[in-house]
Design an enzyme around this catalytic site. Sequence first.
Site, short mmCIF file in Angstrom:
data_model
loop_
_atom_site.label_atom_id
_atom_site.label_comp_id
_atom_site.label_asym_id
_atom_site.label_seq_id
_atom_site.Cartn_x
_atom_site.Cartn_y
_atom_site.Cartn_z
N CYS A 51 -13.86 13.15 3.19
CA CYS A 51 -14.97 13.08 4.16
C CYS A 51 -14.57 13.37 5.60
O CYS A 51 -15.43 13.46 6.47
CB CYS A 51 -15.65 11.71 4.08
SG CYS A 51 -14.68 10.35 4.78
N CYS A 66 10.45 7.64 -0.25
CA CYS A 66 9.81 7.33 -1.54
C CYS A 66 9.16 8.57 -2.15
O CYS A 66 8.74 8.52 -3.30
CB CYS A 66 8.79 6.21 -1.37
SG CYS A 66 7.37 6.63 -0.34
N HIS A 102 -9.89 7.30 -3.06
CA HIS A 102 -8.55 6.75 -3.25
C HIS A 102 -7.54 7.47 -2.36
O HIS A 102 -7.49 8.70 -2.33
CB HIS A 102 -8.15 6.92 -4.72
CG HIS A 102 -6.76 6.51 -5.04
ND1 HIS A 102 -6.39 5.18 -5.14
CD2 HIS A 102 -5.65 7.24 -5.29
CE1 HIS A 102 -5.10 5.13 -5.45
NE2 HIS A 102 -4.63 6.37 -5.54
N HIS A 105 -1.56 3.34 -2.14
CA HIS A 105 -1.37 1.90 -2.17
C HIS A 105 -0.62 1.45 -0.93
O HIS A 105 0.08 2.25 -0.30
CB HIS A 105 -0.58 1.49 -3.43
CG HIS A 105 -1.34 1.69 -4.69
ND1 HIS A 105 -1.37 2.91 -5.34
CD2 HIS A 105 -2.14 0.85 -5.40
CE1 HIS A 105 -2.15 2.80 -6.41
NE2 HIS A 105 -2.61 1.57 -6.48
N ASP A 109 6.73 -3.92 2.02
CA ASP A 109 8.17 -3.68 2.11
C ASP A 109 8.53 -2.66 3.19
O ASP A 109 9.58 -2.04 3.15
CB ASP A 109 8.72 -3.24 0.76
CG ASP A 109 8.11 -1.92 0.27
OD1 ASP A 109 7.29 -1.31 0.99
OD2 ASP A 109 8.47 -1.49 -0.84
N ARG A 117 3.96 -0.66 4.24
CA ARG A 117 4.23 0.73 3.87
C ARG A 117 3.01 1.24 3.13
O ARG A 117 2.78 0.93 1.96
CB ARG A 117 5.47 0.84 2.98
CG ARG A 117 5.74 2.27 2.51
CD ARG A 117 7.06 2.38 1.75
NE ARG A 117 7.15 1.49 0.61
CZ ARG A 117 6.83 1.81 -0.66
NH1 ARG A 117 6.38 3.02 -0.94
NH2 ARG A 117 6.97 0.92 -1.62
N CYS A 119 1.56 3.95 1.27
CA CYS A 119 2.08 5.06 0.48
C CYS A 119 0.87 5.92 0.08
O CYS A 119 0.04 5.49 -0.73
CB CYS A 119 2.80 4.50 -0.73
SG CYS A 119 3.68 5.71 -1.70
#
Length: 130
Positions: A51, A66, A102, A105, A109, A117, A119
């Site tokens: 959007c 990561c 979505h 997450h 940490d 964090r 991610c």
Amino acid sequence: MKYPVEKSESQWKEELGPDRYRILRQKGTEFPHSGQFNLHYAKGTYCCGACGEPLFESNSKFDAHCGWPSFDESIPGKVEYIQDRTHGMIRTEIVCANCGSHLGHVFDDGPTDTGQRYCVNSLSIDFKDE
């Protein structure tokens, strides 16, 4: 839940294309180290890929090693937090507060003062230069 931006799933699918639709609307995850924003550090704002809502400022981005873009905070009020109990884990999903798409997450940490964090999948965001 109701969001300011609401569309049918067929509209989202047509507008986003298959890869973005899988991530943003079906809660998918891209492979680590594959996203265009993983090692991207230009100054600007990261926005929702569905959007266009501003979500993260570039000064909150860091390399968490990561494989996904990581941020230590979101723009206040722009991200919603939902408990996620899928895949045998308890995590906190992050979605765009404007359209419910979505993003990824958030974990407790992070290495900065926030301890967070975020991610995020590269396919769930776009970037706007300053």
